[in-house]
Design a protein around this motif. Structure first.
Motif, mmCIF file in Angstrom:
data_model
loop_
_atom_site.group_PDB
_atom_site.id
_atom_site.type_symbol
_atom_site.label_atom_id
_atom_site.label_comp_id
_atom_site.label_asym_id
_atom_site.label_seq_id
_atom_site.Cartn_x
_atom_site.Cartn_y
_atom_site.Cartn_z
ATOM 1 N N THR A 65 0.867 -1.274 0.014
ATOM 2 C CA THR A 65 -0.341 -0.322 -0.063
ATOM 3 C C THR A 65 0.970 1.385 -0.010
ATOM 4 O O THR A 65 1.202 2.576 -0.758
ATOM 5 C CB THR A 65 -1.052 -0.341 1.400
ATOM 6 O OG1 THR A 65 -1.500 -1.262 1.258
ATOM 7 C CG2 THR A 65 -1.986 1.053 1.071
ATOM 8 N N LYS A 66 1.868 1.064 0.725
ATOM 9 C CA LYS A 66 2.914 2.321 0.465
ATOM 10 C C LYS A 66 3.588 2.698 -0.423
ATOM 11 O O LYS A 66 3.626 3.592 -0.884
ATOM 12 C CB LYS A 66 3.932 2.407 1.607
ATOM 13 C CG LYS A 66 4.759 3.574 1.888
ATOM 14 C CD LYS A 66 5.828 2.720 2.582
ATOM 15 C CE LYS A 66 7.337 3.856 2.568
ATOM 16 N NZ LYS A 66 8.210 3.598 4.227
ATOM 17 N N MET A 67 4.152 1.286 -1.380
ATOM 18 C CA MET A 67 5.038 2.099 -2.982
ATOM 19 C C MET A 67 3.841 2.015 -3.631
ATOM 20 O O MET A 67 4.140 2.782 -4.139
ATOM 21 C CB MET A 67 4.722 0.178 -2.950
ATOM 22 C CG MET A 67 6.124 -0.459 -2.285
ATOM 23 S SD MET A 67 6.633 -2.266 -2.677
ATOM 24 C CE MET A 67 6.654 -2.020 -3.837
ATOM 25 N N LEU A 68 2.322 1.766 -3.332
ATOM 26 C CA LEU A 68 1.364 2.400 -4.413
ATOM 27 C C LEU A 68 1.034 3.803 -4.198
ATOM 28 O O LEU A 68 0.843 4.305 -5.160
ATOM 29 C CB LEU A 68 0.012 1.830 -4.173
ATOM 30 C CG LEU A 68 -1.004 2.109 -4.840
ATOM 31 C CD1 LEU A 68 -0.761 1.642 -6.654
ATOM 32 C CD2 LEU A 68 -2.414 0.864 -4.576
ATOM 33 N N ALA A 69 0.998 4.096 -3.005
ATOM 34 C CA ALA A 69 1.204 5.272 -2.457
ATOM 35 C C ALA A 69 2.084 6.414 -3.643
ATOM 36 O O ALA A 69 1.813 7.618 -3.822
ATOM 37 C CB ALA A 69 0.876 5.944 -0.923
ATOM 38 N N GLU A 70 3.290 6.372 -3.296
ATOM 39 C CA GLU A 70 4.410 6.217 -3.604
ATOM 40 C C GLU A 70 4.214 6.393 -5.291
ATOM 41 O O GLU A 70 4.973 7.585 -5.805
ATOM 42 C CB GLU A 70 5.691 6.259 -2.842
ATOM 43 C CG GLU A 70 5.558 6.085 -1.795
ATOM 44 C CD GLU A 70 7.310 5.304 -1.311
ATOM 45 O OE1 GLU A 70 7.449 4.291 -2.444
ATOM 46 O OE2 GLU A 70 7.964 4.912 -0.437
ATOM 47 N N ALA A 71 3.227 5.574 -5.592
ATOM 48 C CA ALA A 71 3.220 5.835 -6.944
ATOM 49 C C ALA A 71 2.408 6.525 -7.616
ATOM 50 O O ALA A 71 2.257 7.095 -9.089
ATOM 51 C CB ALA A 71 2.960 4.019 -7.553
ATOM 52 N N GLY A 72 1.395 6.925 -6.851
ATOM 53 C CA GLY A 72 0.417 7.906 -7.292
ATOM 54 C C GLY A 72 -1.385 7.098 -7.562
ATOM 55 O O GLY A 72 -2.211 7.594 -8.514
ATOM 56 N N GLY A 73 -0.984 5.719 -7.503
ATOM 57 C CA GLY A 73 -2.102 5.332 -7.904
ATOM 58 C C GLY A 73 -3.161 5.149 -6.784
ATOM 59 O O GLY A 73 -3.533 6.131 -5.736
ATOM 60 N N SER A 74 -4.867 4.773 -7.210
ATOM 61 C CA SER A 74 -6.016 5.046 -7.681
ATOM 62 C C SER A 74 -6.820 3.676 -7.040
ATOM 63 O O SER A 74 -6.723 2.601 -8.453
ATOM 64 C CB SER A 74 -7.256 5.319 -8.603
ATOM 65 O OG SER A 74 -6.632 7.278 -8.304
#
Length: 419
Positions: free
Chosen positions: A256-265
């Motif tokens: 989830t942290k990695m997804l947030a860093e990538a800017g995903g929805s």
């Protein structure tokens, strides 16, 4: 010649950057909103020939955006209700029904399923759908798209196979938008990723990752690739700000942290997850990391308001689930869905320049609470979630035109849809 409408004296939730709410009047020119004003007289004075629509005692909001839905589920829901999602592949009745829909000889059935799905969405106040359909052949795919277009509901369609990709690559026009599905977890290969990402680049369409719905899928990817689903997607450059992630029920905090860093929805389908018994995404971690959350009904139901109500109450049933405010949920069901599907410049909020995609709720029922003259967006969102239902949808407007009036579909007889 320009056509003007003035929607007068309504209670409005804008879902724009200011989150305005209260008594407003909307000026619409052709298919777009020109002005949102708390004063009616200046609008009628400047545009004396505009059609004035009295919205007294009505709540107006952006049309719902159902960011993830399987249209075939309107037919299959009755067959899958009592089955865990993992058993659908081996259930003979379910598979036989899917086989019939995939049969190119059954074009009328395909047309009818999509007409029923999208007219049901329309009557329920949804003006845009993220369609995750079956792997139809080219002919059946065209039939499904034509049926969807017949309803005027906006759509973003996930491409499921090379027949569909080939058809889109040779088509022109902007009636439909598309996403490239990266495939099922059990079918992930280096070859499939390379080819699908190349096709997405050629078509200039974003990716869709329908992943992590069931724990078994997550474990199988780990065994095959020696890394998590997110790690696999990241390795093949499929994690992008415009990638649409659906479900993620079994992603961990690090992912989830990695997804947030990538800017995903992420599209959350909580009510469907309860029916399918697949588990819920880590909403607490997703919220804490500031990840944009959209909402999809996913399977069977088209009722976006009921989906938002379910999310609103989920913290009462499951420890650790965050409590969303009514306004947060309304935004998840409108502007967040528009952002996720790449349509935020066009729809999802009520503000100047956006398409006039609006849902009206009647407030005439004497059992409803009295609305204060100082009502704001949070108060109106609370009224929506606590006191209204889709049965209160009175009008639906898409591109400045009414397609539902007095609760009835305007463009096709409902008994004809039902047939």
């Amino acid at each position: 010649m320009d056509s003007f409408k003035i929607i007068a004296n309504g209670y409005v939730i804008t879902c724009d950057g200011e989150d305005r709410g209260g008594g407003y009047n909307l000026l619409i020119r052709n298919d777009r909103i020109v002005e949102v004003s708390d004063k009616l007289d200046p609008l009628t004075a400047i545009h004396p020939y505009a059609t004035v629509v009295d919205a007294s005692n009505k709540l107006i909001m952006p049309g719902f955006i159902n960011a993830h839905f399987h249209s075939e589920s309107v037919l299959l829901r009755s067959r899958t209700d009592d089955l865990h999602c993992s058993l659908w592949k081996t259930d003979l009745r379910t598979q036989e029904c899917i086989k019939e829909l995939l049969n190119p000889l059954n074009q009328e059935d395909i047309r009818n399923v999509h007409l029923m799905s999208y007219f049901s969405h329309l009557k329920s106040g949804t003006t845009c759908v993220g369609e995750f359909g079956l792997p139809y052949t080219e002919k059946s795919f065209v039939t499904a798209l034509q049926a969807i277009a017949r309803t005027e509901v906006k759509n973003v369609v996930a491409l499921q196979n090379w027949d569909q990709i080939s058809k889109v690559s040779t088509s022109t026009g902007e009636r439909h938008r598309f996403l490239m599905n990266v495939g099922k977890e059990e079918e992930f290969t280096v070859y499939s990723f390379e080819n699908l990402l190349r096709a997405a680049r050629d078509l200039k369409v974003p990716l869709l990752a329908h992943v992590g719905e069931q724990r078994g899928d997550v474990e199988n990817v780990k065994k095959t690739f020696r890394k998590s689903i997110f790690g696999v997607l990241q390795e093949f450059t499929a994690v992008r700000p415009d990638t649409v992630f659906v479900h993620l029920n079994h992603f961990n905090n690090q992912e989830t942290k990695m997804l947030a860093e990538a800017g995903g929805s992420v599209v959350v389908c909580a009510r469907s997850a309860a029916f399918k018994r697949t588990g819920y995404p880590s909403l607490r971690h997703l919220m804490r990391k500031g990840i944009r959350l959209a909402v999809g009904t996913d399977w069977g139901g088209v009722d976006m308001l009921e989906e938002l109500k379910f999310l609103h109450q989920l913290h009462l049933l499951i420890s650790g689930i965050p409590q969303f405010s009514p306004l947060e949920l309304v935004r998840m069901g409108t502007i967040n869905g528009a952002h996720t599907l790449g349509l935020s410049q066009e729809t999802g909020s009520i503000e100047a320049g956006k398409k006039a995609d609006l849902t009206f709720f009647s407030l005439d029922d004497v059992r409803l609470p009295v609305i204060s003259g100082y009502a704001n967006s949070e108060m109106l969102a609370s009224l929506l979630l606590h006191d209204l239902s889709i049965r209160d949808v009175s009008e639906v407007m898409i591109n400045g035109e009414f397609y539902v009036a007095k609760g009835e579909v305007m463009t096709m007889a409902e008994d004809e849809i039902a047939e």
